[in-house]
Design a protein around this motif. Structure first.
Motif, PDB file in Angstrom:
ATOM      1  N   MET A   1      70.031  44.292  41.901  1.00 21.40           N
ATOM      2  CA  MET A   1      68.719  44.151  41.334  1.00 21.40           C
ATOM      3  C   MET A   1      68.382  42.669  41.145  1.00 21.40           C
ATOM      4  SD  MET A   1      66.614  46.453  40.875  1.00 21.40           S
ATOM      5  CE  MET A   1      65.910  47.673  39.879  1.00 21.40           C
ATOM      6  N   GLU A   2      69.322  41.907  40.643  1.00 21.73           N
ATOM      7  CA  GLU A   2      69.106  40.475  40.424  1.00 21.73           C
ATOM      8  C   GLU A   2      68.900  39.758  41.755  1.00 21.73           C
ATOM      9  OE1 GLU A   2      68.358  37.201  38.246  1.00 21.73           O
ATOM     10  OE2 GLU A   2      68.796  39.177  37.424  1.00 21.73           O
ATOM     11  N   ILE A   3      69.584  40.217  42.800  1.00 24.07           N
ATOM     12  CA  ILE A   3      69.430  39.584  44.114  1.00 24.07           C
ATOM     13  C   ILE A   3      67.999  39.784  44.612  1.00 24.07           C
ATOM     14  CG2 ILE A   3      70.143  39.691  46.535  1.00 24.07           C
ATOM     15  CD1 ILE A   3      72.957  40.398  45.528  1.00 24.07           C
ATOM     16  N   PHE A   4      67.463  41.001  44.463  1.00 20.97           N
ATOM     17  CA  PHE A   4      66.089  41.255  44.911  1.00 20.97           C
ATOM     18  C   PHE A   4      65.106  40.368  44.159  1.00 20.97           C
ATOM     19  CE2 PHE A   4      61.955  43.309  44.526  1.00 20.97           C
ATOM     20  CZ  PHE A   4      61.608  43.395  45.872  1.00 20.97           C
ATOM     21  N   SER A   5      65.286  40.244  42.851  1.00 20.27           N
ATOM     22  CA  SER A   5      64.384  39.403  42.056  1.00 20.27           C
ATOM     23  C   SER A   5      64.441  37.956  42.504  1.00 20.27           C
ATOM     24  CB  SER A   5      64.743  39.498  40.574  1.00 20.27           C
ATOM     25  OG  SER A   5      64.443  40.767  40.079  1.00 20.27           O
ATOM     26  N   THR A   6      65.620  37.464  42.763  1.00 13.20           N
ATOM     27  CA  THR A   6      65.774  36.080  43.204  1.00 13.20           C
ATOM     28  C   THR A   6      65.130  35.868  44.571  1.00 13.20           C
ATOM     29  OG1 THR A   6      67.861  35.926  41.993  1.00 13.20           O
ATOM     30  CG2 THR A   6      67.458  34.251  43.689  1.00 13.20           C
ATOM     31  N   VAL A   7      65.403  36.790  45.494  1.00 12.40           N
ATOM     32  CA  VAL A   7      64.823  36.684  46.842  1.00 12.40           C
ATOM     33  C   VAL A   7      63.305  36.853  46.776  1.00 12.40           C
ATOM     34  CG1 VAL A   7      64.721  37.783  49.121  1.00 12.40           C
ATOM     35  CG2 VAL A   7      66.929  37.400  48.012  1.00 12.40           C
ATOM     36  N   ALA A   8      62.838  37.810  45.979  1.00  9.41           N
ATOM     37  CA  ALA A   8      61.396  38.044  45.856  1.00  9.41           C
ATOM     38  C   ALA A   8      60.694  36.821  45.273  1.00  9.41           C
ATOM     39  CB  ALA A   8      61.135  39.269  44.993  1.00  9.41           C
ATOM     40  N   LYS A   9      61.311  36.185  44.289  1.00  5.99           N
ATOM     41  CA  LYS A   9      60.716  34.975  43.697  1.00  5.99           C
ATOM     42  C   LYS A   9      60.653  33.869  44.734  1.00  5.99           C
ATOM     43  CE  LYS A   9      61.213  31.669  39.889  1.00  5.99           C
ATOM     44  NZ  LYS A   9      60.381  30.747  40.585  1.00  5.99           N
ATOM     45  N   TRP A  10      61.723  33.687  45.497  1.00  5.05           N
ATOM     46  CA  TRP A  10      61.753  32.648  46.521  1.00  5.05           C
ATOM     47  C   TRP A  10      60.682  32.904  47.572  1.00  5.05           C
ATOM     48  CZ3 TRP A  10      62.668  32.382  51.792  1.00  5.05           C
ATOM     49  CH2 TRP A  10      62.856  31.104  52.309  1.00  5.05           C
ATOM     50  N   ILE A  11      60.585  34.150  48.048  1.00  3.94           N
ATOM     51  CA  ILE A  11      59.590  34.481  49.079  1.00  3.94           C
ATOM     52  C   ILE A  11      58.178  34.312  48.545  1.00  3.94           C
ATOM     53  CG2 ILE A  11      58.632  36.367  50.470  1.00  3.94           C
ATOM     54  CD1 ILE A  11      61.500  37.382  50.843  1.00  3.94           C
ATOM     55  N   SER A  12      57.925  34.783  47.318  1.00  6.00           N
ATOM     56  CA  SER A  12      56.565  34.652  46.780  1.00  6.00           C
ATOM     57  C   SER A  12      56.197  33.195  46.554  1.00  6.00           C
ATOM     58  CB  SER A  12      56.403  35.466  45.499  1.00  6.00           C
ATOM     59  OG  SER A  12      57.203  34.960  44.471  1.00  6.00           O
ATOM     60  N   ASP A  13      57.158  32.364  46.158  1.00  3.79           N
ATOM     61  CA  ASP A  13      56.894  30.929  46.008  1.00  3.79           C
ATOM     62  C   ASP A  13      56.553  30.295  47.359  1.00  3.79           C
ATOM     63  OD1 ASP A  13      57.341  31.075  43.299  1.00  3.79           O
ATOM     64  OD2 ASP A  13      59.379  30.249  43.396  1.00  3.79           O
ATOM     65  N   LYS A  14      57.314  30.670  48.388  1.00  2.00           N
ATOM     66  CA  LYS A  14      57.074  30.102  49.722  1.00  2.00           C
ATOM     67  C   LYS A  14      55.784  30.655  50.326  1.00  2.00           C
ATOM     68  CE  LYS A  14      60.740  27.665  49.621  1.00  2.00           C
ATOM     69  NZ  LYS A  14      60.603  26.310  49.152  1.00  2.00           N
ATOM     70  N   ALA A  15      55.528  31.941  50.130  1.00  2.00           N
ATOM     71  CA  ALA A  15      54.338  32.571  50.709  1.00  2.00           C
ATOM     72  C   ALA A  15      53.053  32.043  50.097  1.00  2.00           C
ATOM     73  CB  ALA A  15      54.418  34.086  50.541  1.00  2.00           C
ATOM     74  N   ALA A  16      53.117  31.450  48.924  1.00  2.00           N
ATOM     75  CA  ALA A  16      51.926  30.934  48.245  1.00  2.00           C
ATOM     76  C   ALA A  16      51.501  29.571  48.779  1.00  2.00           C
ATOM     77  CB  ALA A  16      52.176  30.856  46.746  1.00  2.00           C
ATOM     78  N   GLN A  17      52.293  28.979  49.640  1.00  2.00           N
ATOM     79  CA  GLN A  17      51.955  27.659  50.170  1.00  2.00           C
ATOM     80  C   GLN A  17      50.905  27.776  51.276  1.00  2.00           C
ATOM     81  OE1 GLN A  17      55.665  25.890  51.364  1.00  2.00           O
ATOM     82  NE2 GLN A  17      56.461  25.850  49.280  1.00  2.00           N
ATOM     83  N   SER A  18      50.023  26.787  51.365  1.00  2.00           N
ATOM     84  CA  SER A  18      48.945  26.831  52.359  1.00  2.00           C
ATOM     85  C   SER A  18      49.484  26.809  53.789  1.00  2.00           C
ATOM     86  CB  SER A  18      47.976  25.677  52.140  1.00  2.00           C
ATOM     87  OG  SER A  18      48.654  24.448  52.237  1.00  2.00           O
ATOM     88  N   PHE A  19      50.614  26.187  53.994  1.00  2.00           N
ATOM     89  CA  PHE A  19      51.212  26.148  55.331  1.00  2.00           C
ATOM     90  C   PHE A  19      51.512  27.554  55.834  1.00  2.00           C
ATOM     91  CE2 PHE A  19      55.075  26.043  57.982  1.00  2.00           C
ATOM     92  CZ  PHE A  19      54.595  25.303  59.050  1.00  2.00           C
ATOM     93  N   VAL A  20      51.942  28.418  54.959  1.00  2.00           N
ATOM     94  CA  VAL A  20      52.276  29.793  55.343  1.00  2.00           C
ATOM     95  C   VAL A  20      51.018  30.538  55.801  1.00  2.00           C
ATOM     96  CG1 VAL A  20      53.221  31.993  54.540  1.00  2.00           C
ATOM     97  CG2 VAL A  20      54.296  29.857  53.868  1.00  2.00           C
ATOM     98  N   GLY A  21      49.885  30.282  55.151  1.00  2.00           N
ATOM     99  CA  GLY A  21      48.629  30.878  55.592  1.00  2.00           C
ATOM    100  C   GLY A  21      48.262  30.432  57.000  1.00  2.00           C
ATOM    101  N   PHE A  22      48.510  29.159  57.292  1.00  2.00           N
ATOM    102  CA  PHE A  22      48.247  28.636  58.637  1.00  2.00           C
ATOM    103  C   PHE A  22      49.165  29.302  59.656  1.00  2.00           C
ATOM    104  CE2 PHE A  22      49.073  25.424  61.963  1.00  2.00           C
ATOM    105  CZ  PHE A  22      47.798  25.353  62.507  1.00  2.00           C
ATOM    106  N   VAL A  23      50.431  29.463  59.313  1.00  2.00           N
ATOM    107  CA  VAL A  23      51.385  30.122  60.214  1.00  2.00           C
ATOM    108  C   VAL A  23      50.959  31.572  60.450  1.00  2.00           C
ATOM    109  CG1 VAL A  23      53.772  30.941  60.438  1.00  2.00           C
ATOM    110  CG2 VAL A  23      53.314  28.607  59.669  1.00  2.00           C
TER     111      VAL A  23
END
Length: 144
Positions: A1-23
């Motif tokens: 459960m903790e692994i999912f939260s950590t991975v989900a936080k990392w992905i959501s932090d990265k996905a919020a960047q404008s570069f990801v929208g461009f990709v």
């Protein structure tokens, strides 16, 4: 459960960047262009549909996890403000755990209190032992 939260936080932090929208825009562009030489075949549609469905479902859970974390953090901050404010009702902490009926009762009581306060302000009384800004009363008078 903790692994999912950590991975989900990392992905959501990265996905919020404008570069990801461009990709993502580039991926959609490549998707559309690759359909032309393949004549938008059934296999192409099946592959694209499957990939986009899987990504959508995974992102749904990641976004919900992120939203839940933020909601809990905001609620804890509000609870701390209630706890630290002299005269605030500590019973309001964890109020989100009440039933809908109980919340409606409290909402009605606060609505009545707000109406009484507006009347008091119109009569020049203070509602917090500090001078009122009079903004609500002024806006209400403009609406009438």
């Amino acid at each position: 459960m903790e692994i999912f939260s950590t991975v989900a936080k990392w992905i959501s932090d990265k996905a919020a960047q404008s570069f990801v929208g461009f990709v993502a825009f580039l991926i959609v562009l490549v998707w559309a262009v690759t359909g032309l030489p393949l004549h938008f075949s059934v296999k192409w549609h099946l592959f694209i549909g499957t990939v986009s469905g899987v990504i959508s479902i995974l992102m749904l859970f990641i976004i919900q996890n992120s939203q839940n974390r933020h909601t809990i953090a905001i609620q804890l901050k509000l609870d701390e403000i209630i706890r630290a404010t002299k005269g605030a009702h500590n019973e309001m902490m964890d109020i989100e755990k009440l039933t809908d009926q109980d919340l409606e009762k409290i909402q009605k009581k606060y609505g009545l209190l707000a109406e009484k306060t507006k009347e008091d302000l119109k009569q020049g009384k203070l509602d917090t032992h500090t001078p009122a800004l009079g903004i609500v009363v002024e806006v209400e008078a403009q609406l009438l």
